[in-house]
Design a protein around this motif. Structure first.
Motif, mmCIF file in Angstrom:
data_model
loop_
_atom_site.group_PDB
_atom_site.id
_atom_site.type_symbol
_atom_site.label_atom_id
_atom_site.label_comp_id
_atom_site.label_asym_id
_atom_site.label_seq_id
_atom_site.Cartn_x
_atom_site.Cartn_y
_atom_site.Cartn_z
ATOM 1 N N ARG A 17 0.847 -1.208 0.000
ATOM 2 C CA ARG A 17 0.000 0.000 0.000
ATOM 3 C C ARG A 17 0.871 1.242 0.000
ATOM 4 N NH1 ARG A 17 -4.764 -0.895 -2.067
ATOM 5 N NH2 ARG A 17 -5.253 1.262 -1.515
ATOM 6 N N LEU A 18 1.949 1.223 0.785
ATOM 7 C CA LEU A 18 2.831 2.384 0.863
ATOM 8 C C LEU A 18 3.540 2.610 -0.477
ATOM 9 C CD1 LEU A 18 4.307 1.836 4.445
ATOM 10 C CD2 LEU A 18 2.843 3.723 3.734
ATOM 11 N N VAL A 19 3.970 1.503 -1.123
ATOM 12 C CA VAL A 19 4.639 1.614 -2.429
ATOM 13 C C VAL A 19 3.666 2.201 -3.449
ATOM 14 C CG1 VAL A 19 5.598 0.288 -4.360
ATOM 15 C CG2 VAL A 19 6.326 -0.211 -2.015
ATOM 16 N N ASP A 20 2.424 1.648 -3.476
ATOM 17 C CA ASP A 20 1.413 2.135 -4.422
ATOM 18 C C ASP A 20 1.147 3.621 -4.238
ATOM 19 O OD1 ASP A 20 1.136 -0.229 -5.647
ATOM 20 O OD2 ASP A 20 -0.850 -0.733 -4.838
ATOM 21 N N ALA A 21 1.185 4.072 -2.980
ATOM 22 C CA ALA A 21 0.879 5.474 -2.700
ATOM 23 C C ALA A 21 2.118 6.360 -2.851
ATOM 24 C CB ALA A 21 0.309 5.600 -1.291
ATOM 25 N N GLY A 22 3.259 5.731 -3.187
ATOM 26 C CA GLY A 22 4.489 6.500 -3.347
ATOM 27 C C GLY A 22 4.999 7.070 -2.039
#
Lengths: 81, 445
Positions: A17-22
């Motif tokens: 989720r953190l990666v997807d949200a940058g």
């Protein structure tokens, strides 16, 4: 699924989720508080994490309603047998 | 002799709003800065003069600041204007369509707009989600808005409210008006995140807090045991279904506090409150009515007749009332063990933490993204926020991760954050019902 496996899954879900949200990925530990600002996740994102964990583990610890949790460890424990 | 700034101050207590007072007591603590009651009056009085000099009409304010919204409401009241409360700035076209002749900014300047509706008196207008993406606007009289707002008895001492709703929402306005008319303090933050509100609660120690069940659950996750340091004497739940588990959690965290859940909608107003600590409401209220409101169930949907209901939608807002004068709430209910319980929405509206999302609005936006051939937007049930918006996408693009990022980038800034699908899945086709409509029920997770 034991506690360590549940925790590993949960950390993977949060990291994705953190990666997807940058967003930055801070150390994700047992005692990391999910919603105090250190993770840059809002309550909707925590809701998504819970839904995704239900899909991955095929279990729903919240089937009869809300259960309190604050940290990665506390949430992971709910999915551990 | 009256000074010019006195001209629009009420000479006698004509309405509960005029009880705002004229003292150095704190009315609102906005983002850590105290605004006194006399300061609030001063702002309102100056703005009321400006409005009066422009005749009568309908103005709008879009501000996350409760102090600005409170002063603007007072000013509109004194100048006999209608005031529309918004969460984002409207386009000039919308202002024209809505009859808005001026936009109030955060310095209480009024930017002229081309709408020219001549108001007949003070009313407050609030937006509510429409099915096509353009909001509907519900009009409320002061009497209806204050219908359930009772100044708290002085014997309980001063209260301090924490505002956990946007001041332009129906629930936020109720808290704002309650604090103002009771001469209580209101703690308000412009950023309505759970984390910001947790800090405000621990810094300012409110005695009263009204919030959605989603907010309360998030608050428990965010603050844990620290929450019990907040000296809440009253906890109010509103804006979405209050379930028994959440009520029980709050009861355990605040064993001696009053816990109330309120049934209110932007259209129906504040209809009733339930104080017995149980989810739902007593079935006998269907016979006896409650707090001046009448309740009935038609086809499983709750219908109400309430003295606090809106006067109606602004033009073209649609039909909310039945032919015999009942307001259809769209909330599905069922009777179980002498209680009426809420089941969710009868329409396709998705409730995310009490905020409504219309699937069609999101699907319309999704189709603008290159590569999206078809989409279905639906709510996935969530134990924390009630629902989370999810979407299934049909595409011939093979780079799904890239398309997912393009979709989110496109929606960000065009839709409010809670409307943006948090879960995006790719499917070969969208299931349709026999009537050719997209299947709207929640996908099986």
């Amino acid at each position: 699924m034991n506690y360590d496996e549940a925790k590993a899954k949960l950390i993977e879900v949060i990291r994705n989720r953190l990666v997807d949200a940058g967003k930055d990925i801070p150390p994700l530990e047992d005692d990391t508080v999910l919603l105090d600002g250190s993770l840059s996740l809002d309550s909707l994102e925590i809701a998504v994490v819970v839904i995704t964990m239900g899909e991955i583990t095929h279990s729903d610890p919240f089937a009869s309603g809300f259960i309190g949790f604050q940290t990665i460890g506390e949430l992971a424990r709910l999915y551990a047998n | 002799m009256q000074t010019s700034t006195e001209a629009h101050r009420p000479k006698a207590t004509a309405s509960p709003l005029d009880t705002v007072g004229n003292t150095d007591a704190t009315a609102i603590c906005q983002d850590g800065v105290r605004v006194t009651r006399s300061q609030l009056r001063e702002w309102a009085s100056t703005l009321a003069q400006l409005l009066s000099s422009r005749g009568k009409g309908r103005v709008a304010i879009s501000s996350p600041r409760a102090d600005r919204v409170a002063a603007a409401i007072l000013a509109a009241h004194w100048a006999n204007y209608e005031i529309l409360l918004l969460r984002s700035n409207p386009s000039r076209d919308l202002c024209r369509a809505w009859g808005i002749s001026g936009l109030i900014d955060e310095n209480f300047r009024v930017e002229p707009m081309e709408g020219n509706y001549a108001s007949e008196g003070f009313q407050v207008l609030l937006t509510t989600s429409g099915t096509t993406g353009e909001p509907k606007i519900a009009r409320h009289t002061l009497t209806a808005l204050l219908g359930r707002v009772r100044p708290r008895p002085r014997r309980y001492g001063p209260a301090r409210w924490l505002l956990a709703f946007h001041p332009a929402s129906f629930a936020g306005l109720q808290v704002l008006l309650t604090a103002l008319t009771s001469r209580d303090e209101l703690i308000a933050v412009s950023e309505l995140s759970v984390i910001a509100l947790k800090h405000a609660a621990l810094d300012w120690l409110p005695t009263h807090l009204s919030a959605t069940p989603t907010f309360w659950r998030s608050f428990l996750v965010a603050a844990g045991d620290a929450l019990s340091k907040v000296p809440l004497s009253q906890l109010t739940l509103g804006g979405e279904v209050a379930d028994q588990r959440t009520i029980n959690h709050l009861r355990a965290a605040f064993p001696t506090s009053r816990i109330v859940h309120i049934y209110a909608t932007t259209e129906a107003g504040a209809v009733f409150s339930v104080k017995d600590g149980l989810a739902g409401f007593p079935v006998q209220w269907l016979k006896t009515g409650v707090e001046g409101a009448r309740l009935r169930i038609t086809d499983g949907i709750l219908e109400v007749q309430s003295p606090c209901a809106m006067t109606g939608y602004l033009a073209a807002g649609g039909k909310a009332f039945t032919d015999d004068g009942w307001l259809r709430t769209g909330d599905l209910v069922t009777i179980l063990d002498d209680r009426v319980h809420f089941l969710g929405r009868a329409d396709t509206v998705i409730s995310v933490g009490g905020a409504k999302v219309t699937p069609e609005e999101v699907e319309h936006m999704l189709l603008q993204v290159p590569g999206v051939l078809d989409s279905r937007v639906f709510g996935l049930p969530s134990v924390i926020t009630g629902s989370v918006v999810a979407t299934e996408i049909v595409t011939e693009v093979s780079d799904h991760d890239g398309l997912r990022r393009a979709i989110i980038a496109h929606l960000r800034g065009r839709l409010e954050a809670h409307k943006i699908p948090r879960i995006v899945r790719f499917v070969p086709s969208i299931p349709v019902s026999q009537s050719g409509k997209k299947r709207r029920c929640d996908a099986v997770a």
